[in-house]
Design an enzyme around this catalytic site. Structure first.
Site, short mmCIF file in Angstrom:
data_model
loop_
_atom_site.label_atom_id
_atom_site.label_comp_id
_atom_site.label_asym_id
_atom_site.label_seq_id
_atom_site.Cartn_x
_atom_site.Cartn_y
_atom_site.Cartn_z
N GLN A 152 0.85 -1.20 0.00
CA GLN A 152 0.00 0.00 0.00
C GLN A 152 0.88 1.24 0.00
O GLN A 152 0.37 2.35 -0.08
CB GLN A 152 -0.88 0.02 1.25
CG GLN A 152 -1.84 -1.12 1.36
CD GLN A 152 -2.45 -1.20 2.75
OE1 GLN A 152 -3.47 -0.59 3.02
NE2 GLN A 152 -1.81 -1.94 3.63
N ASN A 153 2.19 1.03 0.13
CA ASN A 153 3.09 2.18 0.28
C ASN A 153 3.37 2.84 -1.06
O ASN A 153 3.43 2.18 -2.10
CB ASN A 153 4.39 1.75 0.93
CG ASN A 153 4.14 1.23 2.33
OD1 ASN A 153 3.06 1.45 2.88
ND2 ASN A 153 5.11 0.54 2.90
N ASP A 183 6.14 4.65 -1.44
CA ASP A 183 7.59 4.84 -1.54
C ASP A 183 8.18 3.76 -2.45
O ASP A 183 7.47 2.86 -2.93
CB ASP A 183 8.24 4.86 -0.14
CG ASP A 183 8.12 3.53 0.60
OD1 ASP A 183 8.33 2.47 0.00
OD2 ASP A 183 7.80 3.55 1.82
N HIS A 207 -1.66 1.42 -4.06
CA HIS A 207 -2.07 2.81 -3.87
C HIS A 207 -1.21 3.78 -4.68
O HIS A 207 -1.12 4.96 -4.33
CB HIS A 207 -2.05 3.17 -2.38
CG HIS A 207 -3.12 2.49 -1.59
ND1 HIS A 207 -3.14 2.43 -0.21
CD2 HIS A 207 -4.24 1.83 -1.99
CE1 HIS A 207 -4.22 1.77 0.20
NE2 HIS A 207 -4.90 1.39 -0.86
N CYS A 223 2.18 19.88 -17.59
CA CYS A 223 2.33 18.73 -18.50
C CYS A 223 2.98 19.19 -19.81
O CYS A 223 2.57 20.22 -20.37
CB CYS A 223 0.95 18.14 -18.78
SG CYS A 223 0.97 16.83 -19.99
N THR A 282 0.44 -2.88 8.69
CA THR A 282 -0.73 -2.11 8.24
C THR A 282 -1.80 -2.14 9.33
O THR A 282 -1.95 -3.15 10.03
CB THR A 282 -1.32 -2.63 6.90
OG1 THR A 282 -2.47 -1.86 6.57
CG2 THR A 282 -1.69 -4.10 6.95
N ASN A 308 3.29 -6.88 13.41
CA ASN A 308 2.90 -5.52 13.77
C ASN A 308 3.20 -5.34 15.26
O ASN A 308 2.88 -6.24 16.04
CB ASN A 308 1.40 -5.32 13.49
CG ASN A 308 1.00 -3.85 13.45
OD1 ASN A 308 1.41 -3.07 14.29
ND2 ASN A 308 0.20 -3.49 12.46
P1 OAD Z 1 -1.25 3.13 8.97
O1 OAD Z 1 -0.55 4.39 9.28
O2 OAD Z 1 -2.74 3.11 9.05
O3 OAD Z 1 -0.76 1.93 9.92
C1 OAD Z 1 0.60 1.65 10.09
C2 OAD Z 1 0.73 0.37 10.90
O4 OAD Z 1 2.12 0.08 11.02
C3 OAD Z 1 0.16 0.43 12.31
O5 OAD Z 1 -0.68 -0.70 12.52
C4 OAD Z 1 1.40 0.36 13.21
O6 OAD Z 1 1.16 -0.33 14.43
C5 OAD Z 1 2.35 -0.43 12.32
N1 OAD Z 1 3.78 -0.24 12.63
C6 OAD Z 1 4.40 0.83 13.21
N2 OAD Z 1 5.73 0.63 13.31
C7 OAD Z 1 5.97 -0.61 12.78
C8 OAD Z 1 7.15 -1.40 12.60
N3 OAD Z 1 8.36 -0.97 12.97
N4 OAD Z 1 7.01 -2.62 12.03
C9 OAD Z 1 5.80 -3.07 11.64
N5 OAD Z 1 4.66 -2.37 11.79
C10 OAD Z 1 4.73 -1.16 12.36
O7 OAD Z 1 -0.73 2.69 7.52
P2 OAD Z 1 -1.40 1.73 6.46
O8 OAD Z 1 -2.15 0.63 7.13
O9 OAD Z 1 -0.36 1.37 5.48
O10 OAD Z 1 -3.95 4.96 1.55
O11 OAD Z 1 -2.43 2.70 5.77
C11 OAD Z 1 -3.23 2.20 4.75
C12 OAD Z 1 -3.60 3.30 3.83
O12 OAD Z 1 -4.21 4.35 4.56
C13 OAD Z 1 -2.45 4.02 3.13
O13 OAD Z 1 -1.91 3.29 2.06
C14 OAD Z 1 -3.11 5.27 2.67
C15 OAD Z 1 -3.98 5.61 3.88
O14 OAD Z 1 -5.22 6.10 3.59
C16 OAD Z 1 -4.07 5.87 0.54
O15 OAD Z 1 -3.43 6.90 0.52
C17 OAD Z 1 -5.03 5.47 -0.52
#
Ligand code: OAD
Length: 254
Positions: free
Chosen positions: A104-105, A107, A122, A158, A199, A224
Site C-alpha cells: 500500500q506504500n 515509496d 495505492h 504537463c 498495516t 505488527n
Molecule cells: P497506517 O498508518 O494506518 O498503519 C501503520 C501500521 O504500522 C500500524 O498498525 C502500526 O502499528 C504499524 N507499525 C508501526 N511501526 C511498525 C514497525 N516498525 N514494524 C511493523 N509495523 C509497524 O498505515 P497503512 O495501514 O499502510 O492509503 O495505511 C493504509 C492506507 O491508509 C495508506 O496506504 C493510505 C492511507 O489512507 C491511501 O493513501 C489510498
C-alpha cells in the site's frame, strides 16, 4: 492470541509454502524513518485533515498545498534507505518457489531493497502524471534542499497538454489500479500463505485481502508491534517491529 517469530508451526508453514503473498503497509518503512500514514501530518500541514489533502477536490482547490505536501514526502523517501524488513522480503523471494509482493506504500523502498515486480496498490510518489490527460511526467532524481515540514509548491505543467501534474498516488474516492487489485484478490485466494506486515487494516479494499486468504483456507501471519483490525483474522499475530522480526523469522526458516 500472539506468537513469537519462532513459533514452530508457523516456521514449518513458511518452509513448506509454495505460493506466498506478502502485503505491506506504512509500518514496514518506519525503521527507514518514514512516518506511518496516520502519523504523517507535521509541519505546515499539521492543521489539515489528511483526507482533505488526499483527494482530487483538495488538489483542485489548492494545488500548491497538495503538491508541496507530496513533494515533501517524496524528498523524505529519496533521502531514506530500505531497512532490514524490506531486505528480508527481497531475500525471501529468492528462497521460495513463488512470492508476490503487494504494497500500500507509495515509496520505492521495496524496489531499492531488491524486490522485483512490486505491485503498488495505492500508486507511487515516483510516478506523477498529468491531471488532465494522464501523460506521465519525469521528476528530477536529485534531492533538493527541502525545508523540514515542507512548503507550498506549484505543480509543474504537463509537457503534452499544459495541464497540472498530479502525484501518482491513489486518492480517496479514486479507484485502485484494476489489474493490480484483481491480481491481489486472485493470489490471496490461491496462495498457501499470506504475510501481512505493518498495516492498520482499516483501508478497504486492501484490508480485505487477509480475510480472502483465510476464507479460502490459507494461513495468515501478521507482523505488527500493535494490535490491528486484522488480529481476529490472522492465524499468527506476531508483535514487534518488522525490521527485527522478519529477518529473524526468515533466518530461522531457511
Ligand atoms: P497506517 O498508518 O494506518 O498503519 C501503520 C501500521 O504500522 C500500524 O498498525 C502500526 O502499528 C504499524 N507499525 C508501526 N511501526 C511498525 C514497525 N516498525 N514494524 C511493523 N509495523 C509497524 O498505515 P497503512 O495501514 O499502510 O492509503 O495505511 C493504509 C492506507 O491508509 C495508506 O496506504 C493510505 C492511507 O489512507 C491511501 O493513501 C489510498
Amino acid at each position: 492470541m500472539t506468537f513469537t517469530c519462532f513459533d514452530l508451526r508457523m516456521i514449518a508453514t513458511l518452509q513448506g509454502a509454495q505460493k506466498i503473498v506478502v502485503l505491506t503497509g506504512a509500518g514496514i518503512s518506519v525503521e527507514s524513518g518514514i512516518p506511518t500514514f496516520r502519523d504523517a501530518i507535521t509541519g505546515l500541514w499539521k492543521n489539515f485533515d489528511i483526507e482533505m489533502l488526499a483527494t482530487a477536490e483538495a488538489f483542485l482547490r489548492d494545488p500548491a498545498l497538495v503538491w508541496g505536501w507530496y513533494e515533501w514526502r517524496r524528498m523524505k523517501v529519496l533521502s531514506a534507505q530500505p531497512n532490514a524488513a524490506h531486505i528480508a522480503i527481497a531475500e525471501l523471494a529468492g528462497r521460495v518457489p513463488q512470492l508476490s509482493l503487494f504494497t500500500q506504500n507509495v515509496d520505492d523502498l521495496h524496489e531499492r531493497a531488491g524486490s522485483i515486480d512490486v505491485r503498488h496498490l495505492h500508486g507511487s510518489l515516483h510516478h506523477p502524471r498529468c491531471f488532465d490527460c494522464g501523460h506521465p511526467y519525469s521528476l528530477p532524481d536529485g534531492v533538493p534542499d527541502e525545508p523540514e515540514g515542507g512548503r507550498r509548491l506549484s505543480p509543474p505543467k504537463c509537457l503534452e497538454c499544459g495541464g497540472m501534474i498530479r502525484p501518482g498516488v491513489v486518492w480517496f474516492n479514486e479507484p485502485l489500479p484494476v489489474n493490480i487489485l484483481d491480481g491481489a484478490f486472485e493470489l490471496s485466494n490461491s496462495c498457501d500463505l499470506l504475510i501481512v506486515v505493518g498495516t492498520s487494516g482499516v483501508v478497504y479494499p486492501v484490508a480485505q485481502l487477509p480475510e480472502v486468504a483465510r476464507n479460502a483456507g490459507h494461513k495468515v501471519i501478521q507482523i505488527n508491534p500493535a494490535r490491528s483490525e486484522l488480529d481476529r483474522i490472522c492465524t499468527w499475530n506476531v508483535r514487534g517491529s518488522a525490521g527485527k522480526l522478519l529477518p529473524a523469522m526468515i533466518n530461522r526458516a531457511f
